[in-house]
Design a protein around this motif. Structure first.
Motif, PDB file in Angstrom:
ATOM      1  N   THR A 101       0.837  -1.207   0.000  1.00  0.00           N
ATOM      2  CA  THR A 101       0.000   0.000   0.000  1.00  0.00           C
ATOM      3  C   THR A 101       0.870   1.254   0.000  1.00  0.00           C
ATOM      4  N   LEU A 102       1.872   1.283   0.861  1.00  0.00           N
ATOM      5  CA  LEU A 102       2.767   2.444   0.915  1.00  0.00           C
ATOM      6  C   LEU A 102       3.526   2.634  -0.390  1.00  0.00           C
ATOM      7  N   VAL A 103       3.978   1.541  -0.989  1.00  0.00           N
ATOM      8  CA  VAL A 103       4.688   1.634  -2.269  1.00  0.00           C
ATOM      9  C   VAL A 103       3.762   2.190  -3.342  1.00  0.00           C
ATOM     10  N   GLY A 104       2.516   1.762  -3.344  1.00  0.00           N
ATOM     11  CA  GLY A 104       1.556   2.284  -4.313  1.00  0.00           C
ATOM     12  C   GLY A 104       1.322   3.770  -4.142  1.00  0.00           C
ATOM     13  N   ILE A 105       1.185   4.215  -2.902  1.00  0.00           N
ATOM     14  CA  ILE A 105       0.964   5.642  -2.629  1.00  0.00           C
ATOM     15  C   ILE A 105       2.188   6.464  -3.017  1.00  0.00           C
ATOM     16  N   VAL A 106       3.355   6.048  -2.555  1.00  0.00           N
ATOM     17  CA  VAL A 106       4.598   6.774  -2.876  1.00  0.00           C
ATOM     18  C   VAL A 106       4.829   6.786  -4.383  1.00  0.00           C
ATOM     19  N   GLY A 107       4.476   5.706  -5.045  1.00  0.00           N
ATOM     20  CA  GLY A 107       4.660   5.627  -6.493  1.00  0.00           C
ATOM     21  C   GLY A 107       3.968   6.746  -7.236  1.00  0.00           C
ATOM     22  N   PHE A 108       2.771   7.123  -6.767  1.00  0.00           N
ATOM     23  CA  PHE A 108       2.056   8.209  -7.447  1.00  0.00           C
ATOM     24  C   PHE A 108       2.741   9.558  -7.260  1.00  0.00           C
ATOM     25  N   ILE A 114      11.259   3.229  -7.795  1.00  0.00           N
ATOM     26  CA  ILE A 114      11.316   3.369  -6.331  1.00  0.00           C
ATOM     27  C   ILE A 114      12.381   2.392  -5.867  1.00  0.00           C
ATOM     28  N   LEU A 115      13.477   2.914  -5.346  1.00  0.00           N
ATOM     29  CA  LEU A 115      14.582   2.084  -4.868  1.00  0.00           C
ATOM     30  C   LEU A 115      15.038   1.064  -5.916  1.00  0.00           C
ATOM     31  N   ASN A 172       5.009   2.588 -12.941  1.00  0.00           N
ATOM     32  CA  ASN A 172       4.211   3.526 -13.725  1.00  0.00           C
ATOM     33  C   ASN A 172       2.863   3.619 -13.001  1.00  0.00           C
ATOM     34  N   PRO A 173       1.972   4.497 -13.410  1.00  0.00           N
ATOM     35  CA  PRO A 173       0.714   4.628 -12.669  1.00  0.00           C
ATOM     36  C   PRO A 173      -0.096   3.330 -12.571  1.00  0.00           C
ATOM     37  N   LEU A 174      -0.145   2.535 -13.636  1.00  0.00           N
ATOM     38  CA  LEU A 174      -0.866   1.263 -13.572  1.00  0.00           C
ATOM     39  C   LEU A 174      -0.232   0.321 -12.552  1.00  0.00           C
ATOM     40  N   HIS A 175       1.078   0.285 -12.542  1.00  0.00           N
ATOM     41  CA  HIS A 175       1.816  -0.541 -11.576  1.00  0.00           C
ATOM     42  C   HIS A 175       1.510  -0.069 -10.147  1.00  0.00           C
ATOM     43  N   ASN A 176       1.405   1.247  -9.961  1.00  0.00           N
ATOM     44  CA  ASN A 176       1.056   1.791  -8.643  1.00  0.00           C
ATOM     45  C   ASN A 176      -0.330   1.318  -8.196  1.00  0.00           C
ATOM     46  N   ILE A 213      -3.171  -4.797  -4.216  1.00  0.00           N
ATOM     47  CA  ILE A 213      -2.552  -5.906  -3.495  1.00  0.00           C
ATOM     48  C   ILE A 213      -2.357  -5.539  -2.024  1.00  0.00           C
ATOM     49  N   GLY A 214      -1.955  -4.312  -1.775  1.00  0.00           N
ATOM     50  CA  GLY A 214      -1.743  -3.865  -0.403  1.00  0.00           C
ATOM     51  C   GLY A 214      -3.022  -3.803   0.405  1.00  0.00           C
ATOM     52  N   VAL A 215      -4.051  -3.188  -0.150  1.00  0.00           N
ATOM     53  CA  VAL A 215      -5.326  -3.081   0.574  1.00  0.00           C
ATOM     54  C   VAL A 215      -5.927  -4.465   0.794  1.00  0.00           C
ATOM     55  N   ALA A 216      -5.783  -5.355  -0.178  1.00  0.00           N
ATOM     56  CA  ALA A 216      -6.264  -6.730  -0.008  1.00  0.00           C
ATOM     57  C   ALA A 216      -5.541  -7.411   1.148  1.00  0.00           C
TER      58      ALA A 216
END
Length: 153
Positions: free
Chosen positions: A29-36, A52-53, A58-62, A68-71
């Protein structure tokens, strides 16, 4: 029902597969948020050089990371649903790993998730973590030390 009342939790709280599912969920979830913050919404499903590191995004990957994180966070509440999350990680990231064998590092439309080889190795690690969550043994006081890994009440 509280987490302390769940099968496999005894009176201590969450089982280790639940905690691992929760931890993986929080990280994704954090990776998705930071990705944006890095990608914005440009080049939605195209190969980018943004990372990221060292992991390509890309936005779709985020969005995939967020889902996956929220699940993981939602499914970590019970042992049975945490095990389901483990299977989802194993199967989903197994497919992502195979996809990455062909797409990683490519700059054409095949690489619509902007995957690189670091991502591919992380996907393989996520498969292994998913299998651990899905199949790892859980012991509690009611089973008197017997392995109850396949029981998911």
């Amino acid at each position: 029902m509280t987490t302390a009342d769940q099968h496999g939790a005894g009176r201590r709280g969450m089982t280790w597969p639940q905690m691992l599912a929760l931890a993986i969920g929080v990280v994704y979830t954090l990776v998705g948020i930071v990705g944006f913050f890095i990608t914005g919404f440009d080049d939605f499903a195209e190969h980018t050089d943004e990372t990221i590191l060292g992991f390509g995004i890309n936005p779709l990957h985020n969005i995939v990371h967020l889902v996956i994180g929220v699940a993981g966070i939602a499914l970590s509440r019970k042992l049975g649903t945490a095990r389901t999350y483990g299977w989802l990680l194993a199967v989903g990231y197994g497919a992502a790993f195979v996809y990455g064998l062909f797409a990683a590092g490519e700059t054409d439309s095949l690489n619509f998730l902007s995957i690189n080889w670091a991502d591919n190795w992380l996907h393989l690690a996520s498969v292994l973590a998913g299998l651990a969550i899905a199949l790892g043994p859980v012991k509690d006081a009611t089973t008197r030390g017997r392995d109850e890994s396949l029981r998911t009440r």
